[in-house]
Design a protein around this motif. Structure first.
Motif, PDB file in Angstrom:
ATOM      1  N   VAL A   4       0.534  14.204  -0.547  1.00 52.33           N
ATOM      2  CA  VAL A   4       0.651  15.130   0.532  1.00 52.33           C
ATOM      3  C   VAL A   4      -0.380  14.725   1.528  1.00 52.33           C
ATOM      4  CG1 VAL A   4      -0.458  17.599   0.918  1.00 52.33           C
ATOM      5  CG2 VAL A   4       1.176  17.120  -1.146  1.00 52.33           C
ATOM      6  N   LEU A   5      -1.697  14.305   1.039  1.00 54.10           N
ATOM      7  CA  LEU A   5      -2.765  13.857   2.147  1.00 54.10           C
ATOM      8  C   LEU A   5      -2.119  12.638   2.832  1.00 54.10           C
ATOM      9  CD1 LEU A   5      -5.468  13.615   3.085  1.00 54.10           C
ATOM     10  CD2 LEU A   5      -6.355  12.248   1.037  1.00 54.10           C
ATOM     11  N   LYS A   6      -1.354  11.819   2.340  1.00 55.94           N
ATOM     12  CA  LYS A   6      -0.945  10.542   3.010  1.00 55.94           C
ATOM     13  C   LYS A   6       0.143  11.092   3.879  1.00 55.94           C
ATOM     14  CE  LYS A   6      -0.521   6.490   4.643  1.00 55.94           C
ATOM     15  NZ  LYS A   6      -1.753   6.436   5.429  1.00 55.94           N
ATOM     16  N   CYS A   7       0.700  11.987   3.605  1.00 57.66           N
ATOM     17  CA  CYS A   7       2.016  12.720   4.805  1.00 57.66           C
ATOM     18  C   CYS A   7       1.244  13.367   5.952  1.00 57.66           C
ATOM     19  CB  CYS A   7       2.878  13.645   3.772  1.00 57.66           C
ATOM     20  SG  CYS A   7       4.074  12.786   3.063  1.00 57.66           S
ATOM     21  N   ALA A   8       0.239  14.196   5.509  1.00 59.88           N
ATOM     22  CA  ALA A   8      -0.527  14.744   6.525  1.00 59.88           C
ATOM     23  C   ALA A   8      -1.115  13.907   7.649  1.00 59.88           C
ATOM     24  CB  ALA A   8      -1.677  15.755   6.162  1.00 59.88           C
ATOM     25  N   ASP A   9      -1.808  12.764   7.070  1.00 52.71           N
ATOM     26  CA  ASP A   9      -2.270  11.808   7.811  1.00 52.71           C
ATOM     27  C   ASP A   9      -1.349  11.106   8.703  1.00 52.71           C
ATOM     28  OD1 ASP A   9      -4.411  10.254   8.547  1.00 52.71           O
ATOM     29  OD2 ASP A   9      -3.727   8.424   7.250  1.00 52.71           O
ATOM     30  N   ARG A  10      -0.041  10.833   8.086  1.00 51.78           N
ATOM     31  CA  ARG A  10       0.835  10.257   9.112  1.00 51.78           C
ATOM     32  C   ARG A  10       1.226  11.021   9.887  1.00 51.78           C
ATOM     33  NH1 ARG A  10       3.806   5.128   9.253  1.00 51.78           N
ATOM     34  NH2 ARG A  10       2.079   4.377   7.892  1.00 51.78           N
ATOM     35  N   ILE A  11       1.421  12.264   9.811  1.00 46.43           N
ATOM     36  CA  ILE A  11       1.765  13.431  10.904  1.00 46.43           C
ATOM     37  C   ILE A  11       0.672  13.262  11.950  1.00 46.43           C
ATOM     38  CG2 ILE A  11       1.940  15.690  11.541  1.00 46.43           C
ATOM     39  CD1 ILE A  11       3.367  16.265   8.678  1.00 46.43           C
ATOM     40  N   SER A  12      -0.572  13.268  11.645  1.00 45.45           N
ATOM     41  CA  SER A  12      -1.738  13.209  12.434  1.00 45.45           C
ATOM     42  C   SER A  12      -1.581  11.881  13.415  1.00 45.45           C
ATOM     43  CB  SER A  12      -2.820  13.132  12.030  1.00 45.45           C
ATOM     44  OG  SER A  12      -3.976  12.743  12.724  1.00 45.45           O
ATOM     45  N   ASN A  13      -1.182  10.914  12.755  1.00 43.40           N
ATOM     46  CA  ASN A  13      -0.983   9.483  13.189  1.00 43.40           C
ATOM     47  C   ASN A  13       0.208   9.299  14.320  1.00 43.40           C
ATOM     48  OD1 ASN A  13      -3.486   8.804  12.140  1.00 43.40           O
ATOM     49  ND2 ASN A  13      -2.158   7.516  10.488  1.00 43.40           N
ATOM     50  N   MET A  14       1.264   9.892  13.935  1.00 43.46           N
ATOM     51  CA  MET A  14       2.385  10.042  14.587  1.00 43.46           C
ATOM     52  C   MET A  14       2.341  10.738  15.914  1.00 43.46           C
ATOM     53  SD  MET A  14       5.053   8.301  13.321  1.00 43.46           S
ATOM     54  CE  MET A  14       6.636   8.640  13.937  1.00 43.46           C
ATOM     55  N   ILE A  15       1.592  12.085  15.811  1.00 37.36           N
ATOM     56  CA  ILE A  15       1.355  12.793  17.044  1.00 37.36           C
ATOM     57  C   ILE A  15       0.499  11.872  17.860  1.00 37.36           C
ATOM     58  CG2 ILE A  15       0.012  14.860  17.854  1.00 37.36           C
ATOM     59  CD1 ILE A  15       0.944  16.189  15.382  1.00 37.36           C
TER      60      ILE A  15
ATOM     61  N   PHE B 242       0.743  -0.842   0.026  1.00 35.71           N
ATOM     62  CA  PHE B 242      -0.017  -0.077  -0.063  1.00 35.71           C
ATOM     63  C   PHE B 242       0.896   1.209   0.105  1.00 35.71           C
ATOM     64  CE2 PHE B 242      -1.890   2.760   3.166  1.00 35.71           C
ATOM     65  CZ  PHE B 242      -2.827   3.698   2.408  1.00 35.71           C
ATOM     66  N   LEU B 243       1.833   1.300   0.707  1.00 32.93           N
ATOM     67  CA  LEU B 243       2.686   2.464   0.975  1.00 32.93           C
ATOM     68  C   LEU B 243       3.465   2.662  -0.126  1.00 32.93           C
ATOM     69  CD1 LEU B 243       3.653   2.147   4.866  1.00 32.93           C
ATOM     70  CD2 LEU B 243       2.019   3.857   3.652  1.00 32.93           C
ATOM     71  N   LEU B 244       4.119   1.526  -0.614  1.00 34.04           N
ATOM     72  CA  LEU B 244       4.847   1.589  -1.808  1.00 34.04           C
ATOM     73  C   LEU B 244       4.117   2.160  -3.099  1.00 34.04           C
ATOM     74  CD1 LEU B 244       7.058  -1.512  -1.889  1.00 34.04           C
ATOM     75  CD2 LEU B 244       7.936   0.951  -1.949  1.00 34.04           C
ATOM     76  N   ARG B 245       2.797   1.603  -3.145  1.00 27.96           N
ATOM     77  CA  ARG B 245       2.201   1.835  -4.303  1.00 27.96           C
ATOM     78  C   ARG B 245       1.968   3.572  -4.343  1.00 27.96           C
ATOM     79  NH1 ARG B 245      -3.219   3.288  -4.306  1.00 27.96           N
ATOM     80  NH2 ARG B 245      -3.863   2.097  -2.600  1.00 27.96           N
ATOM     81  N   ILE B 246       1.675   4.070  -3.057  1.00 22.06           N
ATOM     82  CA  ILE B 246       1.456   5.755  -3.189  1.00 22.06           C
ATOM     83  C   ILE B 246       2.661   6.131  -3.360  1.00 22.06           C
ATOM     84  CG2 ILE B 246       0.727   7.606  -1.580  1.00 22.06           C
ATOM     85  CD1 ILE B 246      -1.063   5.655  -0.300  1.00 22.06           C
ATOM     86  N   LEU B 247       3.755   5.646  -2.989  1.00 25.46           N
ATOM     87  CA  LEU B 247       5.153   6.223  -2.882  1.00 25.46           C
ATOM     88  C   LEU B 247       5.618   6.257  -4.425  1.00 25.46           C
ATOM     89  CD1 LEU B 247       7.866   7.487  -1.876  1.00 25.46           C
ATOM     90  CD2 LEU B 247       8.675   5.081  -1.557  1.00 25.46           C
ATOM     91  N   ASN B 248       5.351   5.375  -4.959  1.00 26.48           N
ATOM     92  CA  ASN B 248       5.708   5.082  -6.480  1.00 26.48           C
ATOM     93  C   ASN B 248       4.923   5.535  -7.669  1.00 26.48           C
ATOM     94  OD1 ASN B 248       8.197   3.806  -5.447  1.00 26.48           O
ATOM     95  ND2 ASN B 248       7.159   1.701  -5.581  1.00 26.48           N
ATOM     96  N   THR B 249       3.607   5.313  -7.415  1.00 29.29           N
ATOM     97  CA  THR B 249       2.854   5.914  -8.605  1.00 29.29           C
ATOM     98  C   THR B 249       1.523   7.058  -7.713  1.00 29.29           C
ATOM     99  OG1 THR B 249       1.209   4.157  -8.157  1.00 29.29           O
ATOM    100  CG2 THR B 249       3.134   3.822  -9.500  1.00 29.29           C
ATOM    101  N   GLY B 250       1.446   7.235  -6.606  1.00 32.09           N
ATOM    102  CA  GLY B 250       0.664   8.160  -6.184  1.00 32.09           C
ATOM    103  C   GLY B 250       0.770   9.722  -6.569  1.00 32.09           C
ATOM    104  N   SER B 251      -0.557  10.273  -6.846  1.00 34.52           N
ATOM    105  CA  SER B 251      -0.532  11.530  -7.401  1.00 34.52           C
ATOM    106  C   SER B 251      -0.006  12.597  -6.120  1.00 34.52           C
ATOM    107  CB  SER B 251      -1.866  11.888  -7.666  1.00 34.52           C
ATOM    108  OG  SER B 251      -2.688  11.940  -6.421  1.00 34.52           O
TER     109      SER B 251
END
Length: 159
Positions: free
Chosen positions: A81-92, A67-76
């Motif tokens: 940006v959305l995945k990074c913001a979501d991960r920041i939220s989850n890391m907090i 899942f994460l590789l798909r977004i990293l390699n082929t994501g828009s």
């Protein structure tokens, strides 16, 4: 809503991105969610919002790494940006988790998949993710030091 707030804090104003941020977990978390509700709620941008939400939603045949590789390699750009913001939220939120194995795995995922993604789309998000990884790993190191002293501070506890 934390993901939405993070995007706004970073200055993102794209309406599709912000709308997707508010509902991205809904599609994943509610079994058999009727995706037509998104289309009906927003006749103008609903399809674009749905497409973005589906892009950052884990598919049935994907494990977390795929899942994460798909977004990293082929994501828009927006998906990243959305995945990074979501991960920041989850890391907090990870500050409330006490399971060291989960924290370590989540930090590893963030380091291996989200850091390359974030440096590609938003250097400030990259810096925040690095800081979050470091603080969580410091927490783990502190736990290991305390656990390594044993009950009376004389060495490791066996068992």
């Amino acid at each position: 809503m934390d993901t939405l707030a993070i995007l706004i804090d970073y200055g993102y104003i794209d309406s599709v991105l912000l709308k997707a941020a508010t509902i991205h977990d809904t599609v994943e978390d509610i079994p058999d969610f009727d995706k037509n509700l998104i289309l009906q709620a927003d006749p103008e941008e609903g399809q674009a919002v749905l497409d973005l939400v589906l892009e950052v939603t884990r598919r049935e045949n994907e494990d977390k790494r795929q899942f994460l590789l798909r977004i990293l390699n082929t994501g828009s750009q927006k998906a990243k940006v959305l995945k990074c913001a979501d991960r920041i939220s989850n890391m907090i939120s990870l500050g409330y988790v006490t399971d060291p194995k989960f924290i370590e795995r989540y930090c590893d995922e963030t380091e291996f998949f989200l850091l390359p993604m974030s440096i590609e789309v938003d250097f400030n998000m990259y810096q925040e993710l690095i800081n979050l990884i470091l603080t969580r790993r410091r927490y783990l190191a502190g736990r290991c030091q305390v656990a390594g002293r044993g009950a009376r501070g004389r060495g490791p506890v066996l068992g």
